[in-house]
Design a protein around this motif. Structure first.
Motif, PDB file in Angstrom:
ATOM      1  N   PRO A 161      -5.760 183.556  51.317  1.00  0.00           N
ATOM      2  CA  PRO A 161      -5.984 182.471  50.353  1.00  0.00           C
ATOM      3  C   PRO A 161      -5.403 182.792  48.993  1.00  0.00           C
ATOM      4  CG  PRO A 161      -8.014 183.692  50.742  1.00  0.00           C
ATOM      5  CD  PRO A 161      -7.017 184.199  51.741  1.00  0.00           C
ATOM      6  N   SER A 162      -4.955 181.725  48.319  1.00  0.00           N
ATOM      7  CA  SER A 162      -4.412 181.868  46.979  1.00  0.00           C
ATOM      8  C   SER A 162      -5.524 182.190  45.991  1.00  0.00           C
ATOM      9  CB  SER A 162      -3.716 180.571  46.568  1.00  0.00           C
ATOM     10  OG  SER A 162      -3.422 180.598  45.207  1.00  0.00           O
ATOM     11  N   PRO A 163      -5.289 183.082  45.022  1.00  0.00           N
ATOM     12  CA  PRO A 163      -6.333 183.393  44.026  1.00  0.00           C
ATOM     13  C   PRO A 163      -6.713 182.176  43.200  1.00  0.00           C
ATOM     14  CG  PRO A 163      -4.555 185.030  43.985  1.00  0.00           C
ATOM     15  CD  PRO A 163      -4.099 183.911  44.858  1.00  0.00           C
ATOM     16  N   GLN A 164      -5.768 181.229  43.026  1.00  0.00           N
ATOM     17  CA  GLN A 164      -6.060 180.068  42.205  1.00  0.00           C
ATOM     18  C   GLN A 164      -6.955 179.064  42.927  1.00  0.00           C
ATOM     19  OE1 GLN A 164      -3.138 181.412  42.609  1.00  0.00           O
ATOM     20  NE2 GLN A 164      -2.349 181.954  40.586  1.00  0.00           N
ATOM     21  N   ALA A 165      -6.978 179.086  44.257  1.00  0.00           N
ATOM     22  CA  ALA A 165      -7.763 178.096  45.000  1.00  0.00           C
ATOM     23  C   ALA A 165      -8.478 178.771  46.161  1.00  0.00           C
ATOM     24  CB  ALA A 165      -6.868 176.982  45.513  1.00  0.00           C
ATOM     25  N   PRO A 166      -9.533 179.575  45.894  1.00  0.00           N
ATOM     26  CA  PRO A 166     -10.237 180.270  46.971  1.00  0.00           C
ATOM     27  C   PRO A 166     -10.987 179.287  47.845  1.00  0.00           C
ATOM     28  CG  PRO A 166     -11.421 180.500  44.915  1.00  0.00           C
ATOM     29  CD  PRO A 166     -10.126 179.818  44.593  1.00  0.00           C
ATOM     30  N   SER A 215       0.147 178.475  45.629  1.00  0.00           N
ATOM     31  CA  SER A 215       0.642 178.153  44.295  1.00  0.00           C
ATOM     32  C   SER A 215       1.716 179.134  43.847  1.00  0.00           C
ATOM     33  CB  SER A 215      -0.520 178.151  43.300  1.00  0.00           C
ATOM     34  OG  SER A 215      -0.066 177.817  42.008  1.00  0.00           O
ATOM     35  N   GLY A 216       2.848 178.560  43.398  1.00  0.00           N
ATOM     36  CA  GLY A 216       3.936 179.372  42.891  1.00  0.00           C
ATOM     37  C   GLY A 216       4.790 180.003  43.963  1.00  0.00           C
ATOM     38  N   LEU A 217       4.499 179.757  45.253  1.00  0.00           N
ATOM     39  CA  LEU A 217       5.275 180.377  46.315  1.00  0.00           C
ATOM     40  C   LEU A 217       5.861 179.332  47.262  1.00  0.00           C
ATOM     41  CD1 LEU A 217       6.324 182.955  47.544  1.00  0.00           C
ATOM     42  CD2 LEU A 217       4.206 183.118  48.900  1.00  0.00           C
ATOM     43  N   TYR A 218       5.026 178.598  47.986  1.00  0.00           N
ATOM     44  CA  TYR A 218       5.568 177.624  48.928  1.00  0.00           C
ATOM     45  C   TYR A 218       4.534 176.557  49.226  1.00  0.00           C
ATOM     46  CZ  TYR A 218       2.796 179.662  52.729  1.00  0.00           C
ATOM     47  OH  TYR A 218       1.760 180.084  53.513  1.00  0.00           O
ATOM     48  N   THR A 219       5.020 175.442  49.806  1.00  0.00           N
ATOM     49  CA  THR A 219       4.181 174.369  50.325  1.00  0.00           C
ATOM     50  C   THR A 219       4.707 173.975  51.700  1.00  0.00           C
ATOM     51  OG1 THR A 219       3.691 173.498  48.117  1.00  0.00           O
ATOM     52  CG2 THR A 219       3.341 172.019  49.977  1.00  0.00           C
ATOM     53  N   GLU A 264       8.039 169.954  56.833  1.00  0.00           N
ATOM     54  CA  GLU A 264       8.799 170.266  55.625  1.00  0.00           C
ATOM     55  C   GLU A 264       8.251 171.536  54.998  1.00  0.00           C
ATOM     56  OE1 GLU A 264       9.970 168.424  51.225  1.00  0.00           O
ATOM     57  OE2 GLU A 264       8.651 167.313  52.584  1.00  0.00           O
ATOM     58  N   LEU A 265       9.162 172.427  54.626  1.00  0.00           N
ATOM     59  CA  LEU A 265       8.803 173.667  53.939  1.00  0.00           C
ATOM     60  C   LEU A 265       9.506 173.678  52.592  1.00  0.00           C
ATOM     61  CD1 LEU A 265       7.451 176.471  53.893  1.00  0.00           C
ATOM     62  CD2 LEU A 265       9.546 177.377  54.938  1.00  0.00           C
ATOM     63  N   TYR A 270      10.016 175.887  49.072  1.00  0.00           N
ATOM     64  CA  TYR A 270       9.891 177.201  48.433  1.00  0.00           C
ATOM     65  C   TYR A 270       9.976 177.016  46.929  1.00  0.00           C
ATOM     66  CZ  TYR A 270      10.799 182.130  47.373  1.00  0.00           C
ATOM     67  OH  TYR A 270      10.723 183.407  46.871  1.00  0.00           O
ATOM     68  N   GLN A 271       9.024 177.584  46.170  1.00  0.00           N
ATOM     69  CA  GLN A 271       8.905 177.275  44.750  1.00  0.00           C
ATOM     70  C   GLN A 271       8.984 178.491  43.825  1.00  0.00           C
ATOM     71  OE1 GLN A 271       5.039 175.647  45.090  1.00  0.00           O
ATOM     72  NE2 GLN A 271       5.713 173.683  45.961  1.00  0.00           N
ATOM     73  N   LYS A 272       9.109 179.683  44.352  1.00  0.00           N
ATOM     74  CA  LYS A 272       9.113 180.873  43.491  1.00  0.00           C
ATOM     75  C   LYS A 272      10.477 181.034  42.828  1.00  0.00           C
ATOM     76  CE  LYS A 272       7.952 185.786  43.407  1.00  0.00           C
ATOM     77  NZ  LYS A 272       7.485 186.944  44.209  1.00  0.00           N
ATOM     78  N   ALA A 273      10.480 181.242  41.497  1.00  0.00           N
ATOM     79  CA  ALA A 273      11.727 181.380  40.745  1.00  0.00           C
ATOM     80  C   ALA A 273      12.492 182.610  41.214  1.00  0.00           C
ATOM     81  CB  ALA A 273      11.432 181.478  39.254  1.00  0.00           C
ATOM     82  N   ARG A 274      13.796 182.453  41.416  1.00  0.00           N
ATOM     83  CA  ARG A 274      14.656 183.522  41.905  1.00  0.00           C
ATOM     84  C   ARG A 274      15.938 183.582  41.090  1.00  0.00           C
ATOM     85  NH1 ARG A 274      12.189 187.346  45.039  1.00  0.00           N
ATOM     86  NH2 ARG A 274      10.905 186.376  46.652  1.00  0.00           N
ATOM     87  N   PHE A 275      16.590 184.748  41.152  1.00  0.00           N
ATOM     88  CA  PHE A 275      17.910 184.963  40.548  1.00  0.00           C
ATOM     89  C   PHE A 275      17.907 184.667  39.053  1.00  0.00           C
ATOM     90  CE2 PHE A 275      18.523 183.149  44.874  1.00  0.00           C
ATOM     91  CZ  PHE A 275      18.813 184.338  45.521  1.00  0.00           C
TER      92      PHE A 275
END
Length: 645
Positions: free
Chosen positions: A25-30, A109-113, A147-148, A150-155
């Protein structure tokens, strides 16, 4: 798929996905603890809605059932079932719509949906189109997709988004049965260089493979693909950017089975006429915007837009169309004092529309436009505004010999408004408008159609509130539209329209409101004709007089409950006018009377915090010409029922 099987499918989807292995589970939404006392309320909900509506033209019944479940590991499950049927009065025509949607999503949150969905949609309606009039059009599609994202900032980017999705579907689409697979991927990267510079870029590509059955004929391996790219640059901070540039481009090929000339009923009778159409498309869009504020009271903006699109068809090449536009505009906003401002804008545009080498309708357009406005507040209770514009539009056809319709259109207008608020109880406004549009055909053979269209409009309005329980309003409008042909002095048209509207509302007692409205309208149409003695006099050919009276009484004994009585009367006389011995005579007259009476109630009832019923019911009686028997008296009912479990 019947109602019970759709409910079972929704529950099965929830059980299936909730049984899958879940990520931490995400720490922001246990997740809620298993022994939470509020789990029955916060984690699972069902909502039922029903609507029943009877109107003058149709009867409608709708029902819906939705559910939401918050599972473990950040999963959220939703399902929706909607069914509606609509039947029209006086016509053998109905519409049926059914839709079931089941969805599950997981967000870290901040990784994927991750999103999963299944859908079943069915609709049947009677066509009113000329080619299919009176025939039933059936659309049914069953689909499943994922649908996947990805939301984490890269590069080194400040923001990143990449996604991939796929959907499989099948079902009847009017005259054909489709089996389709669609896939799409894309994303973007945003970069920030300090607080003043932003840079972004993205791409997208979509792929579609389709198989269509039209009667006994099969079309397999129909593929489509469209690719897009986009980029943007911003320089400046805050809401106002010193420079903003956006660019996007797309290109691809769309293929599908189409009927000839869009007539699907012809395909039902002759499946061999179905064709596999191919549409090759290209397009690009460039937008440049620059804005500066050298002084606190002065701003300057410059904008440029280039837009290009090209659609070419393999079978129906008559639909080919290529358009290119270039627009450049500049504007200045100047605040010359705390209570006044001035704005001026100029625009220069060009466009090129090409329909193909065999068409004679291809053309080019040049546009020139100048706009200006002034606003000034003379006092807390007095303000003035003026607006003016001038435009020139030049249209040139590419094949002048076959289509000699080149023309210039020159337009200008000036309008102004004065608003005043006097003695805290009187509001008044005066609006005036003068406009002129000249049509100039370049070819001499069409000069007989050269003309000037003018419009004059004057509208004073007054509102008085002498006490809290009474409000009086009156508006008076005079409008004249005059068309004069340049090379034919005796050919002209004048339309005059005068309207006087009076409104009054009285709060007789706190729960009792009475409203009154009267409208008088006078219209006539005619021309200025040359009379004996060489003078031109106005001679009307048609005139219309209309009175409309409306009254409305509403009684609200308690909140959310209202009883009402409404009535409306209309008296109209239309005359055909001529002249005899220099005097106006009425050649024919068509009087008519109409009206309606409406009585009913509106009520809203809440059942604790779980349910709500909104019920509006009214009896309507109408009279007048051209009203069918089933519309002379009828009931209007609208009931909306909502229940949360």
């Amino acid at each position: 798929m019947n109602f019970s099987s759709k409910i079972i499918l929704a529950l099965a989807l929830i059980v299936f996905v909730s049984g899958a292995e879940a990520a931490p589970p995400s720490p922001q939404a246990p997740p809620l603890p298993a022994d939470s006392t509020s789990a029955g309320i916060d984690r699972f909900s069902i909502k039922s809605t029903s609507t029943l509506r009877f109107t003058e033209t149709y009867q409608l019944g709708e029902t819906g059932l939705s559910s939401a479940y918050m599972g473990g590991g950040g999963w959220i499950y939703n399902s929706n079932l909607n069914i509606s049927k609509k039947k029209f009065r006086g016509r053998d025509m109905s519409m049926i719509f059914e839709n079931f949607l089941g969805a599950a999503s997981k967000n870290v949150s901040g990784l994927y949906t991750l999103r999963l969905s299944v859908e079943d949609m069915y609709s049947r309606q009677t066509s009113l189109g000329i080619s299919q009039y009176g025939k039933e059009i059936i659309m049914e599609t069953k689909s499943a997709g994922a649908e996947l994202e990805y939301q984490k900032a890269r590069f080194g980017a400040s923001k990143t988004k990449f996604f991939v999705s796929g959907t499989g579907s099948g079902g009847q689409q009017d005259f054909k049965y489709n089996k389709t697979f669609e896939a799409e991927t894309g994303g973007y990267q945003n970069y920030r260089m300090g607080d003043k510079i932003g840079l972004s870029g993205g791409f997208g590509t979509s792929f579609k493979r389709e198989a269509s059955d039209v009667g006994p004929i099969e079309f397999n391996g129909i593929t489509s693909r469209v690719d897009t790219i986009r980029a943007a640059l911003e320089i400046g901070g805050g809401d106002t950017k010193f420079l903003a540039v956006k660019y996007s481009k797309k290109m691809g090929t769309l293929r599908k089975v189409d009927p000839p000339l869009g007539n699907s009923m012809q395909i039902l009778d002759n499946p061999e006429d179905a064709k596999k159409e191919e549409n090759r498309l290209k397009g690009e869009l460039l937008e440049v915007e620059m804005e500066i504020e050298p002084l606190d009271y002065l701003s300057v903006k410059v904008e440029f837009e280039h837009n290009y699109s090209d659609d070419k068809y393999l079978v129906e090449d008559r639909r080919n169309k290529e358009i290119e536009t270039n627009d450049l505009s500049g504007s200045i906003a100047y605040r010359y004092c705390d209570d006044g401002s001035l704005a001026i804008s100029m625009t220069r545009g060009e466009s090129d529309t090409e329909y193909g080498p065999t068409s004679v309708a291809s053309y080019r357009i040049k546009d020139y436009m100048l706009n200006g406005s002034v606003k000034h507040t003379l006092h807390d209770s007095l303000s003035v505004s003026l607006r003016g514009s001038m435009t020139l539009k030049q249209k040139f056809f590419k094949k002048k010999e076959q289509n000699p319709r080149d023309a210039d259109y020159l337009s200008s207008s000036l309008s102004g408004t004065i608003n005043a608020y006097l003695f805290r109880v009187i509001r008044t406004s005066i609006t005036g408008l003068v406009s002129r549009r000249e049509t100039i055909n370049i070819d001499a053979t069409l000069s007989g159609d050269n003309r000037v269209d003018s419009q004059y409009k004057f509208v004073p309005e007054l509102s008085i509130t002498p006490a809290r329980w009474v409000t009086l309003k009156q508006a008076f409008e005079i409008k004249m539209d005059y068309t004069e042909f340049t090379f034919e002095p005796d050919k002209n048209y004048l339309n005059r329209n005068t309207v006087l509207t009076t409104d009054a509302s009285f709060m007789i007692a706190r729960p009792l409101l009475f409203r009154f409205s009267h409208m008088y309208q006078m219209k006539d149409t005619g021309s200025y004709l040359l009379r004996e003695g060489g003078t031109r006099l106005y001679g009307p050919t048609n005139e219309n007089f209309e009175h409309k009276l409306s009254m409305d009484l509403r009684y609200t004994p308690k909140e959310d409950m209202t009883f009402f009585v409404e009535t409306q009367f209309k008296d109209q006389v239309s005359n055909s006018v001529g002249f005899l011995d220099g005097k106006k005579v009425i050649r024919s007259s068509s009087p008519s009377e109409s009206g309606n009476f409406r009585i009913g109630a509106e009520n809203k009832t809440e059942f604790t915090d779980r349910g709500r019923l909104d019920l509006d019911i009214a009896y309507v009686k109408r009279y007048g010409p051209f009203i069918s028997e089933d519309r002379r008296q009828f009931w209007e009912i609208q009931a909306n029922f909502t229940l949360d479990f």
